[in-house]
Structures are given as structure tokens and as C-alpha cells.
Motif scaffolding. Sequence first.
Motif, PDB file in Angstrom:
ATOM      1  N   SER A 408       0.853  -1.191   0.000  1.00  0.00           N
ATOM      2  CA  SER A 408       0.000   0.000   0.000  1.00  0.00           C
ATOM      3  C   SER A 408       0.891   1.243   0.000  1.00  0.00           C
ATOM      4  CB  SER A 408      -0.900   0.012   1.232  1.00  0.00           C
ATOM      5  OG  SER A 408      -1.722  -1.133   1.260  1.00  0.00           O
ATOM      6  N   GLY A 409       0.513   2.237  -0.799  1.00  0.00           N
ATOM      7  CA  GLY A 409       1.280   3.477  -0.837  1.00  0.00           C
ATOM      8  C   GLY A 409       2.588   3.366  -1.587  1.00  0.00           C
ATOM      9  N   GLN A 410       2.762   2.323  -2.396  1.00  0.00           N
ATOM     10  CA  GLN A 410       3.996   2.136  -3.149  1.00  0.00           C
ATOM     11  C   GLN A 410       3.675   1.771  -4.599  1.00  0.00           C
ATOM     12  OE1 GLN A 410       6.895  -0.507  -1.181  1.00  0.00           O
ATOM     13  NE2 GLN A 410       5.680  -0.322   0.696  1.00  0.00           N
ATOM     14  N   VAL A 411       4.617   2.062  -5.493  1.00  0.00           N
ATOM     15  CA  VAL A 411       4.512   1.694  -6.902  1.00  0.00           C
ATOM     16  C   VAL A 411       5.841   1.072  -7.318  1.00  0.00           C
ATOM     17  CG1 VAL A 411       4.129   2.490  -9.272  1.00  0.00           C
ATOM     18  CG2 VAL A 411       2.923   3.605  -7.378  1.00  0.00           C
ATOM     19  N   LEU A 412       5.762  -0.060  -8.018  1.00  0.00           N
ATOM     20  CA  LEU A 412       6.965  -0.701  -8.539  1.00  0.00           C
ATOM     21  C   LEU A 412       7.201  -0.218  -9.971  1.00  0.00           C
ATOM     22  CD1 LEU A 412       9.264  -2.812  -8.395  1.00  0.00           C
ATOM     23  CD2 LEU A 412       7.621  -4.507  -9.264  1.00  0.00           C
ATOM     24  N   PHE A 413       8.420   0.264 -10.238  1.00  0.00           N
ATOM     25  CA  PHE A 413       8.796   0.703 -11.580  1.00  0.00           C
ATOM     26  C   PHE A 413       9.819  -0.263 -12.155  1.00  0.00           C
ATOM     27  CE2 PHE A 413       7.224   4.561  -9.591  1.00  0.00           C
ATOM     28  CZ  PHE A 413       6.449   5.110 -10.604  1.00  0.00           C
ATOM     29  N   ILE A 414       9.569  -0.736 -13.367  1.00  0.00           N
ATOM     30  CA  ILE A 414      10.484  -1.649 -14.051  1.00  0.00           C
ATOM     31  C   ILE A 414      10.816  -1.071 -15.421  1.00  0.00           C
ATOM     32  CG2 ILE A 414      10.820  -3.964 -15.009  1.00  0.00           C
ATOM     33  CD1 ILE A 414       8.869  -5.034 -12.939  1.00  0.00           C
ATOM     34  N   ASP A 415      12.088  -0.872 -15.679  1.00  0.00           N
ATOM     35  CA  ASP A 415      12.540  -0.381 -16.981  1.00  0.00           C
ATOM     36  C   ASP A 415      13.047  -1.578 -17.788  1.00  0.00           C
ATOM     37  OD1 ASP A 415      13.572   0.859 -19.174  1.00  0.00           O
ATOM     38  OD2 ASP A 415      14.613   2.440 -18.069  1.00  0.00           O
ATOM     39  N   ALA A 416      12.183  -2.074 -18.681  1.00  0.00           N
ATOM     40  CA  ALA A 416      12.521  -3.268 -19.472  1.00  0.00           C
ATOM     41  C   ALA A 416      12.896  -2.907 -20.899  1.00  0.00           C
ATOM     42  CB  ALA A 416      11.344  -4.240 -19.462  1.00  0.00           C
ATOM     43  N   ARG A 417      13.295  -1.655 -21.130  1.00  0.00           N
ATOM     44  CA  ARG A 417      13.585  -1.229 -22.495  1.00  0.00           C
ATOM     45  C   ARG A 417      14.763  -1.976 -23.107  1.00  0.00           C
ATOM     46  NH1 ARG A 417      14.123   5.095 -21.800  1.00  0.00           N
ATOM     47  NH2 ARG A 417      15.082   4.349 -19.842  1.00  0.00           N
ATOM     48  N   PRO A 461      19.435  -0.939  -9.609  1.00  0.00           N
ATOM     49  CA  PRO A 461      19.662   0.289 -10.382  1.00  0.00           C
ATOM     50  C   PRO A 461      19.620   0.021 -11.880  1.00  0.00           C
ATOM     51  CG  PRO A 461      21.189   0.174  -8.550  1.00  0.00           C
ATOM     52  CD  PRO A 461      20.480  -1.143  -8.579  1.00  0.00           C
ATOM     53  N   GLY A 462      18.863   0.866 -12.578  1.00  0.00           N
ATOM     54  CA  GLY A 462      18.733   0.722 -14.009  1.00  0.00           C
ATOM     55  C   GLY A 462      17.654  -0.248 -14.440  1.00  0.00           C
ATOM     56  N   PHE A 463      17.067  -0.979 -13.480  1.00  0.00           N
ATOM     57  CA  PHE A 463      16.072  -1.982 -13.861  1.00  0.00           C
ATOM     58  C   PHE A 463      14.768  -1.863 -13.069  1.00  0.00           C
ATOM     59  CE2 PHE A 463      14.361  -6.396 -13.290  1.00  0.00           C
ATOM     60  CZ  PHE A 463      13.834  -6.522 -14.579  1.00  0.00           C
ATOM     61  N   CYS A 464      14.828  -1.873 -11.741  1.00  0.00           N
ATOM     62  CA  CYS A 464      13.579  -1.807 -10.975  1.00  0.00           C
ATOM     63  C   CYS A 464      13.771  -1.000  -9.689  1.00  0.00           C
ATOM     64  CB  CYS A 464      13.053  -3.208 -10.653  1.00  0.00           C
ATOM     65  SG  CYS A 464      14.150  -4.246  -9.665  1.00  0.00           S
ATOM     66  N   TYR A 465      12.672  -0.370  -9.241  1.00  0.00           N
ATOM     67  CA  TYR A 465      12.735   0.491  -8.069  1.00  0.00           C
ATOM     68  C   TYR A 465      11.334   0.608  -7.455  1.00  0.00           C
ATOM     69  CZ  TYR A 465      13.458   4.645  -5.162  1.00  0.00           C
ATOM     70  OH  TYR A 465      13.526   5.520  -4.109  1.00  0.00           O
ATOM     71  N   THR A 466      11.286   0.575  -6.114  1.00  0.00           N
ATOM     72  CA  THR A 466      10.036   0.788  -5.390  1.00  0.00           C
ATOM     73  C   THR A 466       9.965   2.248  -4.962  1.00  0.00           C
ATOM     74  OG1 THR A 466      10.178  -1.439  -4.476  1.00  0.00           O
ATOM     75  CG2 THR A 466       8.613   0.053  -3.457  1.00  0.00           C
ATOM     76  N   ALA A 467       8.924   2.946  -5.383  1.00  0.00           N
ATOM     77  CA  ALA A 467       8.762   4.354  -5.027  1.00  0.00           C
ATOM     78  C   ALA A 467       7.531   4.531  -4.149  1.00  0.00           C
ATOM     79  CB  ALA A 467       8.623   5.204  -6.285  1.00  0.00           C
ATOM     80  N   SER A 468       7.651   5.410  -3.183  1.00  0.00           N
ATOM     81  CA  SER A 468       6.485   5.768  -2.377  1.00  0.00           C
ATOM     82  C   SER A 468       5.628   6.752  -3.169  1.00  0.00           C
ATOM     83  CB  SER A 468       6.932   6.415  -1.066  1.00  0.00           C
ATOM     84  OG  SER A 468       7.560   7.664  -1.328  1.00  0.00           O
ATOM     85  N   VAL A 485      14.265   4.419 -11.719  1.00  0.00           N
ATOM     86  CA  VAL A 485      15.196   3.298 -11.534  1.00  0.00           C
ATOM     87  C   VAL A 485      16.651   3.742 -11.549  1.00  0.00           C
ATOM     88  CG1 VAL A 485      13.551   1.681 -12.550  1.00  0.00           C
ATOM     89  CG2 VAL A 485      15.291   2.724 -14.010  1.00  0.00           C
ATOM     90  N   GLY A 486      16.950   4.942 -12.076  1.00  0.00           N
ATOM     91  CA  GLY A 486      18.320   5.428 -12.112  1.00  0.00           C
ATOM     92  C   GLY A 486      19.128   4.734 -13.190  1.00  0.00           C
ATOM     93  N   ALA A 487      20.440   4.946 -13.138  1.00  0.00           N
ATOM     94  CA  ALA A 487      21.354   4.373 -14.129  1.00  0.00           C
ATOM     95  C   ALA A 487      21.881   3.039 -13.640  1.00  0.00           C
ATOM     96  CB  ALA A 487      22.517   5.335 -14.390  1.00  0.00           C
ATOM     97  N   GLN A 488      22.166   2.174 -14.578  1.00  0.00           N
ATOM     98  CA  GLN A 488      22.726   0.868 -14.251  1.00  0.00           C
ATOM     99  C   GLN A 488      24.144   1.036 -13.731  1.00  0.00           C
ATOM    100  OE1 GLN A 488      22.487  -1.889 -17.459  1.00  0.00           O
ATOM    101  NE2 GLN A 488      23.615  -3.504 -16.414  1.00  0.00           N
ATOM    102  N   VAL A 489      24.453   0.324 -12.662  1.00  0.00           N
ATOM    103  CA  VAL A 489      25.795   0.390 -12.077  1.00  0.00           C
ATOM    104  C   VAL A 489      26.744  -0.453 -12.910  1.00  0.00           C
ATOM    105  CG1 VAL A 489      27.198  -0.144 -10.057  1.00  0.00           C
ATOM    106  CG2 VAL A 489      24.881   0.750  -9.758  1.00  0.00           C
ATOM    107  N   GLU A 490      27.819   0.181 -13.375  1.00  0.00           N
ATOM    108  CA  GLU A 490      28.811  -0.567 -14.145  1.00  0.00           C
ATOM    109  C   GLU A 490      29.632  -1.450 -13.212  1.00  0.00           C
ATOM    110  OE1 GLU A 490      28.965  -0.527 -17.338  1.00  0.00           O
ATOM    111  OE2 GLU A 490      27.524   1.094 -17.661  1.00  0.00           O
ATOM    112  N   GLU A 491      30.065  -2.599 -13.759  1.00  0.00           N
ATOM    113  CA  GLU A 491      30.871  -3.511 -12.939  1.00  0.00           C
ATOM    114  C   GLU A 491      32.208  -2.857 -12.595  1.00  0.00           C
ATOM    115  OE1 GLU A 491      31.348  -7.302 -14.684  1.00  0.00           O
ATOM    116  OE2 GLU A 491      29.201  -7.691 -14.895  1.00  0.00           O
ATOM    117  N   ASP A 492      32.664  -3.062 -11.371  1.00  0.00           N
ATOM    118  CA  ASP A 492      33.930  -2.511 -10.892  1.00  0.00           C
ATOM    119  C   ASP A 492      35.082  -3.304 -11.512  1.00  0.00           C
ATOM    120  OD1 ASP A 492      35.967  -1.335  -9.616  1.00  0.00           O
ATOM    121  OD2 ASP A 492      35.417  -1.963  -7.577  1.00  0.00           O
TER     122      ASP A 492
END
Length: 533
Positions: A408-417, A461-468, A485-492
Amino acid sequence: MTNEELKRTLWDAADKLRGSVAAAQYKYPVLGLVFLKYVSDMYDAQSQVIRSRLSDPKSDYFIDDLETRVESETAFTGDKTFYDIDNVFWIPLDAHFNVLLAQATAPDLAQRLDKAMGLIEADNPRLKGVLYREFSRLELEPGKLGELMGLLARLKFDPGQHASRDVFGEVYEYFLGQFAMKEGARAGEFYTPKSVVNLLVEILAPFKGTIYDPACGSGGMFVQSARFKDAHQKQLKKQGDLAIHGQELMAATRRLCLMNLAVHGLDGNLGDSYGDTFANDQHKTLRADYVLANPPFNISDWGGDKLADDPRWVHGIPPKGNANFAWLQHMLARLSARGRAGIVLANGSMSSQQSGEGEIRRSMVQSDVVECMVALPGQLFANTQIPACLWFLSRDKGAGINGSIDRSGQVLFIDARKAATGRISRTQVEFTDENLQRIAQAYHRWRGSDFSDGDAYADEPGFCYTASLAEVEKHGFVLTPGRYVGAQVEEDDDEAFGEKMERLTAQLAEQMAKGAELDAVIREKLGALGYGT
């Protein structure tokens, strides 16, 4: 041949036979003949079932005396009742595929087919008004129709031999998809790419209850939902059950859907006839547990000027020039208290502020009915280049019947582009099974549903995020996943910044020096050819 090779061979041959006939016109007789072959084979198979029951001591119809049994076979196999009890369509002798195939060279074959389809409809009330009965109007060259029947005669359906796969169902769906590719933009009226249907179904997970599609086309949502239910019954160790309801605007497309359901052994309530869902809603009292739909994008002529006071517009009157938010609110109005909806819409629906759409979106978010937003890749649809997204709505986001985690009170965002790695053609991509599971599991873990693999959900990051809802409000109630979702984290790579900068600078200098050398060589060659320096 493998099953895939058979489908491809049949399609290539059938497509060649159509000659100058447009795919949009040709698909109805072809799919009608596929259906005729299917029901004829099922009728023959049922005749064998009836005979086996007469000789089976455990059967209620067992006849011990051999002579009496043989005499009774004709009476039993000729009794429509014994087909009805197993939901097998009764096929009159003159309408049987093989009987008509024997007349394939007759000059009046088209008229005979029209008559045969009428006979089948007369003996099977469920098929009334469903079958294609315009073969005589088809502008095919003489003999082509008989050739087409001969081609489709290669299909064989034996329930005993192919209990694990519905060959005819697969051929029917394959042909639908191929016709969609041939028709281009018009195909959106009847076909949603299988990849998109699969994603909707994997996330919504229809298993038990009522399912509804207000723009059902040829019925792909229903067929895939039934497959999902069947596949998960053993996993969940309980019986699934789906009651199908739908509506379709186009009469011919509605017939495709009803045939598709019949080919897959499914019953559905598509209302009394074809019709406009907005102006002639045939399921006004329905409250569905699952709504899956791919309504036409951005339609402007939807009759909104006549529906300003409609009770479905709880969150605001949709603009007259775009039906996107009319579709969203219509489907929301048809949800049960536990209901969830998955809807394909144009990307503009996530951010548009025109004609009050932003206010409707704000109201829906604040009412906590928006559950999940998925951004899709740009090349999923062969028939439109309009970028699309998925809206998932829910009447109950609390812990309980839809999942063990209170969202409740949350939305899941998924960037599947970038999540579709399969490729159908140079211009079209699709989700692989791995892609589908990655996206669907992000949702099921987030909800803690019965279909989760048990792993805990985590933002990626870059794929899915839970937002209030407060975060969504800060973004002006824009629901584009990329904002959250922000930017995808590059591998170190364990290389210090200074060292990497020094290495890349040296590499650039080396490449520039080589470029200068090549420029000098080119100038020298051009000079030798008299083109100046």
C-alpha cells in the motif's frame, strides 16, 4: 518434420496460394479451413472413443455381446448426444473436411464450403454466426481453394497421440502471427505479439477467478492465460479455474476469437454480439479478478463527447481526443475487490499533461490503484512504432490474497527497455523465457506472491525500483520508469581512476598518431593521381 517445420511449411505454401488476394481478406478463409480440419478430426477421434467405450467392461456403455456391439456401433457413433457429453462438435457428413476434400476439384467447391459451414453452425449452437461462410466471394484463382484444402489436409490431430500438445492450436496461433506480419499496421485490430501477451500473463498470473479483455481481438490473452493456469496447477498443488469474458468491436475479429477459443477447448462469454466497449458495454455488471488488454493506442474517435457523465470516469472525464484514460478507467471499473489489471498503452499515457490526463493520472496514483509500471522496448510490435508501456492496476495492494507483502502506498517501476534479447527479425525483438522470468520475478518477489521463486525483492539500479507515493508526487505524478530506476551500475574493474585516465589518454594519443600517418599516406596517393595535395 518437427512441429515448427510443419507450421512454417504450411504457412509458406498457404501464403503462396493466395496470389494477389490481400492478407487481410485471405486470413479468414484460411483460418476457417484450419478450424474445419480441427473439428472434423476431433469428431473422428470421438467416434473411436465411443467405439472403445462399447467394448470396455468398465464403461457404462459396455455391450458384452460382440454381435450386438457391432450392430450398435453405427447407432451410437451416429448419435449427437455422445459427442455433446464430451464437448465435441457434431460434424454432419456433408460438412466433414475429408468429404469436401474429395470434391476439391469441383467447380462449385466454394459454394459447398459455405453450405458446410452453415450445416455445422445449425447443429452446434455455440458456433452460430462464428464460422467463415463467404468462400464463394473470395477472389481466388480457379483450383486454388482445393489446393489450399489439400495443403491443410497434412495436419493430423489425434488426441491420444498428441495429448501433450495442441497441434491445431499452435498452427492457428502461428498463422495469426504470420498474417499480422503481412498486414502491418492493420494487424493491431486482431493481434498482440506473443511476447507481450506472455509478459502480461507472467506478471498478472491469472489462475483462479474471472478474466476479462474489453478489446479481445483474436483471443490471445485468453489462450495464454489458460496455458499459464494449466502449467501452474501441479506447482501450486491446487486446481485453477478461469471464467472468460470479453468484447470485440469488429465482427470478423470476434469470429476469429471464438474459433481460437474452440480450437483450444475453451468456453468464453463474448457478449451477445460484437460492439463498442465504451458505447455498448456488454459486461456492465462484471467484476473481474483479472483484466488483460491491449486496446487500440491513442484513438481519437471513441465517442467521448457522448459519455461525459459516464459513471466509469471516477478519476476524471477522459479527453475527447484520446481514449487512453478512458480505457484505464473502464478496466478499473470492471475489477473485483481483489482484482488486478494489466494493460498495454502508448508511452505518452505515463507523462501526458494534455486535456486533463495529468489530473486523471494524479487521482489514480493518490487513490493507490497504480501498482506497477513497465517500460517496454521499442521494437516489440511489428505493426506500430509507437513506444509502449504496461500499466498494472490493483484494487488490493495490502498483504493478503494478492501477495504476502503489504505494498500500500507504493509503486513498482520496471525499466525493461533493454530487457528483450530475442530477435524475430531485423526490425523486431522479443522477450526470451529468461527475460520474461527476470521481469516477472521482480514483480512477484515485490508482492510476495504464490508465483515468487522465494528470493527477497531488492531494487536494482537501471532496472527496478520501489517508489512511495510521495516520491511519485515529487515527480509530478509522471510514471515513466526511467525517472525512478536510475542508471545501471557498471561492474567494478578494480582499476583506479587515475590509472584508467592515464591509460585511455595514451591509447587516444596512439590512435590519433596513427590517424595522422594514414592522412599523410592518403594525401600522398591522391597527389600521385593528380588530385592535388
